[in-house]
Design a protein around this motif. Structure first.
Motif, PDB file in Angstrom:
ATOM      1  N   ILE A 106     -14.230   5.447  -0.525  1.00  0.00           N
ATOM      2  CA  ILE A 106     -14.441   3.998  -0.675  1.00  0.00           C
ATOM      3  C   ILE A 106     -14.010   3.508  -2.056  1.00  0.00           C
ATOM      4  CG2 ILE A 106     -16.156   2.146  -0.706  1.00  0.00           C
ATOM      5  CD1 ILE A 106     -17.753   3.697   1.380  1.00  0.00           C
ATOM      6  N   GLY A 107     -14.596   4.061  -3.101  1.00  0.00           N
ATOM      7  CA  GLY A 107     -14.230   3.601  -4.439  1.00  0.00           C
ATOM      8  C   GLY A 107     -15.026   4.288  -5.524  1.00  0.00           C
ATOM      9  N   GLY A 108     -14.700   3.969  -6.755  1.00  0.00           N
ATOM     10  CA  GLY A 108     -15.392   4.529  -7.907  1.00  0.00           C
ATOM     11  C   GLY A 108     -15.815   3.431  -8.849  1.00  0.00           C
ATOM     12  N   GLY A 109     -16.857   3.705  -9.632  1.00  0.00           N
ATOM     13  CA  GLY A 109     -17.329   2.677 -10.540  1.00  0.00           C
ATOM     14  C   GLY A 109     -18.438   3.134 -11.458  1.00  0.00           C
ATOM     15  N   VAL A 110     -19.169   2.155 -11.953  1.00  0.00           N
ATOM     16  CA  VAL A 110     -20.246   2.372 -12.919  1.00  0.00           C
ATOM     17  C   VAL A 110     -21.593   2.293 -12.201  1.00  0.00           C
ATOM     18  CG1 VAL A 110     -21.352   1.517 -15.020  1.00  0.00           C
ATOM     19  CG2 VAL A 110     -18.857   1.414 -14.783  1.00  0.00           C
ATOM     20  N   ARG A 120     -27.975   1.332  -8.876  1.00  0.00           N
ATOM     21  CA  ARG A 120     -26.949   0.566  -8.167  1.00  0.00           C
ATOM     22  C   ARG A 120     -25.622   0.686  -8.890  1.00  0.00           C
ATOM     23  NH1 ARG A 120     -26.314  -5.002 -10.479  1.00  0.00           N
ATOM     24  NH2 ARG A 120     -27.383  -4.977 -12.483  1.00  0.00           N
ATOM     25  N   PHE A 121     -24.557   0.440  -8.144  1.00  0.00           N
ATOM     26  CA  PHE A 121     -23.247   0.287  -8.767  1.00  0.00           C
ATOM     27  C   PHE A 121     -23.188  -1.113  -9.378  1.00  0.00           C
ATOM     28  CE2 PHE A 121     -21.951   3.819  -6.059  1.00  0.00           C
ATOM     29  CZ  PHE A 121     -21.018   4.478  -6.856  1.00  0.00           C
ATOM     30  N   THR A 122     -22.807  -1.193 -10.639  1.00  0.00           N
ATOM     31  CA  THR A 122     -22.645  -2.493 -11.287  1.00  0.00           C
ATOM     32  C   THR A 122     -21.184  -2.932 -11.323  1.00  0.00           C
ATOM     33  OG1 THR A 122     -22.472  -1.466 -13.478  1.00  0.00           O
ATOM     34  CG2 THR A 122     -24.675  -2.134 -12.740  1.00  0.00           C
ATOM     35  N   HIS A 123     -20.254  -1.969 -11.234  1.00  0.00           N
ATOM     36  CA  HIS A 123     -18.822  -2.250 -11.181  1.00  0.00           C
ATOM     37  C   HIS A 123     -18.201  -1.290 -10.181  1.00  0.00           C
ATOM     38  CE1 HIS A 123     -20.113  -3.637 -15.161  1.00  0.00           C
ATOM     39  NE2 HIS A 123     -19.075  -4.454 -15.171  1.00  0.00           N
ATOM     40  N   MET A 124     -17.198  -1.758  -9.453  1.00  0.00           N
ATOM     41  CA  MET A 124     -16.573  -0.924  -8.436  1.00  0.00           C
ATOM     42  C   MET A 124     -15.113  -1.331  -8.255  1.00  0.00           C
ATOM     43  SD  MET A 124     -16.713   1.340  -5.850  1.00  0.00           S
ATOM     44  CE  MET A 124     -18.484   1.590  -5.613  1.00  0.00           C
ATOM     45  N   ILE A 125     -14.246  -0.326  -8.163  1.00  0.00           N
ATOM     46  CA  ILE A 125     -12.847  -0.542  -7.794  1.00  0.00           C
ATOM     47  C   ILE A 125     -12.598   0.254  -6.524  1.00  0.00           C
ATOM     48  CG2 ILE A 125     -10.430  -0.252  -8.431  1.00  0.00           C
ATOM     49  CD1 ILE A 125     -11.224  -0.466 -11.350  1.00  0.00           C
ATOM     50  N   LEU A 126     -12.105  -0.406  -5.494  1.00  0.00           N
ATOM     51  CA  LEU A 126     -11.845   0.255  -4.219  1.00  0.00           C
ATOM     52  C   LEU A 126     -10.593   1.119  -4.305  1.00  0.00           C
ATOM     53  CD1 LEU A 126     -12.582  -2.676  -1.730  1.00  0.00           C
ATOM     54  CD2 LEU A 126     -14.137  -0.870  -2.511  1.00  0.00           C
ATOM     55  N   TYR A 127     -10.670   2.316  -3.747  1.00  0.00           N
ATOM     56  CA  TYR A 127      -9.529   3.231  -3.789  1.00  0.00           C
ATOM     57  C   TYR A 127      -8.320   2.668  -3.060  1.00  0.00           C
ATOM     58  CZ  TYR A 127     -12.563   7.001  -5.510  1.00  0.00           C
ATOM     59  OH  TYR A 127     -13.405   7.781  -6.246  1.00  0.00           O
ATOM     60  N   GLU A 128      -8.546   1.885  -2.013  1.00  0.00           N
ATOM     61  CA  GLU A 128      -7.427   1.356  -1.239  1.00  0.00           C
ATOM     62  C   GLU A 128      -6.711   0.215  -1.958  1.00  0.00           C
ATOM     63  OE1 GLU A 128      -9.063  -0.114   2.384  1.00  0.00           O
ATOM     64  OE2 GLU A 128      -9.956  -1.899   1.463  1.00  0.00           O
ATOM     65  N   ALA A 129      -7.277  -0.215  -3.086  1.00  0.00           N
ATOM     66  CA  ALA A 129      -6.719  -1.380  -3.769  1.00  0.00           C
ATOM     67  C   ALA A 129      -6.165  -1.057  -5.153  1.00  0.00           C
ATOM     68  CB  ALA A 129      -7.786  -2.470  -3.900  1.00  0.00           C
ATOM     69  N   THR A 130      -6.049   0.236  -5.496  1.00  0.00           N
ATOM     70  CA  THR A 130      -5.586   0.578  -6.841  1.00  0.00           C
ATOM     71  C   THR A 130      -4.708   1.817  -6.821  1.00  0.00           C
ATOM     72  OG1 THR A 130      -6.283   1.158  -9.105  1.00  0.00           O
ATOM     73  CG2 THR A 130      -7.672   1.942  -7.304  1.00  0.00           C
ATOM     74  N   THR A 131      -3.769   1.858  -7.754  1.00  0.00           N
ATOM     75  CA  THR A 131      -2.943   3.045  -7.938  1.00  0.00           C
ATOM     76  C   THR A 131      -3.429   3.853  -9.135  1.00  0.00           C
ATOM     77  OG1 THR A 131      -1.375   1.770  -9.286  1.00  0.00           O
ATOM     78  CG2 THR A 131      -0.912   1.941  -6.926  1.00  0.00           C
ATOM     79  N   PHE A 132      -4.478   3.374  -9.827  1.00  0.00           N
ATOM     80  CA  PHE A 132      -5.085   4.085 -10.950  1.00  0.00           C
ATOM     81  C   PHE A 132      -6.440   4.623 -10.532  1.00  0.00           C
ATOM     82  CE2 PHE A 132      -2.219   1.131 -13.133  1.00  0.00           C
ATOM     83  CZ  PHE A 132      -1.628   1.965 -14.072  1.00  0.00           C
ATOM     84  N   ASP A 133      -6.837   5.743 -11.109  1.00  0.00           N
ATOM     85  CA  ASP A 133      -8.169   6.257 -10.840  1.00  0.00           C
ATOM     86  C   ASP A 133      -9.209   5.292 -11.390  1.00  0.00           C
ATOM     87  OD1 ASP A 133     -10.140   8.435 -10.174  1.00  0.00           O
ATOM     88  OD2 ASP A 133     -10.503   8.220 -12.315  1.00  0.00           O
ATOM     89  N   PRO A 134     -10.131   4.785 -10.558  1.00  0.00           N
ATOM     90  CA  PRO A 134     -11.119   3.793 -11.018  1.00  0.00           C
ATOM     91  C   PRO A 134     -11.967   4.262 -12.189  1.00  0.00           C
ATOM     92  CG  PRO A 134     -11.088   3.874  -8.628  1.00  0.00           C
ATOM     93  CD  PRO A 134     -10.245   5.019  -9.105  1.00  0.00           C
ATOM     94  N   LEU A 135     -12.349   5.537 -12.195  1.00  0.00           N
ATOM     95  CA  LEU A 135     -13.229   6.010 -13.270  1.00  0.00           C
ATOM     96  C   LEU A 135     -12.494   6.093 -14.602  1.00  0.00           C
ATOM     97  CD1 LEU A 135     -15.394   8.703 -11.473  1.00  0.00           C
ATOM     98  CD2 LEU A 135     -15.575   6.210 -11.499  1.00  0.00           C
ATOM     99  N   GLN A 136     -11.220   6.394 -14.548  1.00  0.00           N
ATOM    100  CA  GLN A 136     -10.411   6.382 -15.763  1.00  0.00           C
ATOM    101  C   GLN A 136     -10.353   4.967 -16.330  1.00  0.00           C
ATOM    102  OE1 GLN A 136      -6.695   8.452 -15.325  1.00  0.00           O
ATOM    103  NE2 GLN A 136      -5.749   7.453 -17.089  1.00  0.00           N
ATOM    104  N   VAL A 137     -10.221   3.986 -15.450  1.00  0.00           N
ATOM    105  CA  VAL A 137     -10.193   2.583 -15.867  1.00  0.00           C
ATOM    106  C   VAL A 137     -11.539   2.181 -16.464  1.00  0.00           C
ATOM    107  CG1 VAL A 137      -9.952   0.200 -15.083  1.00  0.00           C
ATOM    108  CG2 VAL A 137      -8.442   1.972 -14.168  1.00  0.00           C
TER     109      VAL A 137
END
Length: 248
Positions: A106-110, A120-137
């Motif tokens: 689904i995605g990665g975040g804070v 809870r997740f306070t920030h999230m980037i969906l894997y299907e919507a990014t070419t960068f690793d969300p946790l690196q961002v």
């Protein structure tokens, strides 16, 4: 011919199909992250990795150090820098797949932590919507407080979430039990079928699984003011090339 963009969810699926890791035997291929730090900070990094591992804010206790000038899968570690390979949480998707459990990333975040409990997740980037690793961002945006979580039990850490069909719930529990006493850890929470997990919705008839991010130790290093270059989801590695951090 132009090369099409590859979104992270596709990369996760490709890597997970190549994972052969058996947590009970500690054998097989894992997905790893690569971090670069000044070689003079080696001892600091070792002690930090030990603290984060003891606090349970990491994917596992396995690590590999790659010296300046050495080559890792065609990538040459720059002079003056030390390469540190750690387990990537995407390895979990491969472990589950080998046991017949198909996951949807689904995605990665804070993740907000209060009194040592994930809230809870306070920030999230969906894997299907990014070419960068969300946790690196997320780590680059100074959104974490891993050191504070280790000291006080409150703050923000990095994690990711995937879902699997609820019919796999019993088998999932068996696999996660096997991981408890292995070198692979970092399963933060498993949700109930048809229920959101840490505020993230899952598909009907599915349940969510939240794992810690392998980037957490180096987010802590960045919080301490040390320079870190992150190359997340870098590739595949035989786990026999890695050692428990306690051996250093």
């Amino acid at each position: 011919m132009d090369t099409p963009l590859k979104f992270i969810n596709n990369q996760i699926v490709e890597y997970s199909m190549q994972v052969t890791y058996n947590p009970l035997e500690n054998e097989g291929t894992i997905v790893y992250n690569l971090f670069l730090i000044p070689v003079i900070e080696r001892e600091y990094a070792i002690q930090l990795l030990k603290r984060v591992t003891s606090a349970g804010i990491t994917v596992g206790d396995m690590v590999r150090f790659v010296e300046p000038g050495e080559t890792l899968e065609g990538y040459r570690i720059p002079e003056g820098m030390l390469g540190i390979c750690t387990l990537c949480s995407i390895t979990l998707d491969g472990i589950l797949l080998r046991r017949g459990i198909v996951t949807n990333p689904i995605g990665g975040g804070v993740i907000e932590v209060e009194s040592n409990l994930p809230r809870r997740f306070t920030h999230m980037i969906l894997y299907e919507a990014t070419t960068f690793d969300p946790l690196q961002v997320m780590a680059s945006q100074d959104l974490t407080s891993v050191n504070r979580v280790m000291k006080e039990g409150n703050g923000n850490i990095l994690g990711n979430v995937r879902e699997c069909h609820m019919e796999a719930e019993t088998l999932l529990a068996e696999v996660l039990d096997e991981c408890v006493d292995s070198h692979f850890s970092g399963i933060l929470e498993v949700g109930m079928p048809n229920a959101s997990i840490l505020g993230v919705s899952v598909s009907p008839q599915y349940l969510g699984i939240v794992a810690l991010g392998g980037t957490n130790p180096f987010a802590a290093m960045k919080e301490d003011g040390y320079p870190v270059t992150t190359l997340a989801i870098k590739g595949l590695m035989d786990c026999r090339l890695m050692d428990p951090i306690s051996h250093f």
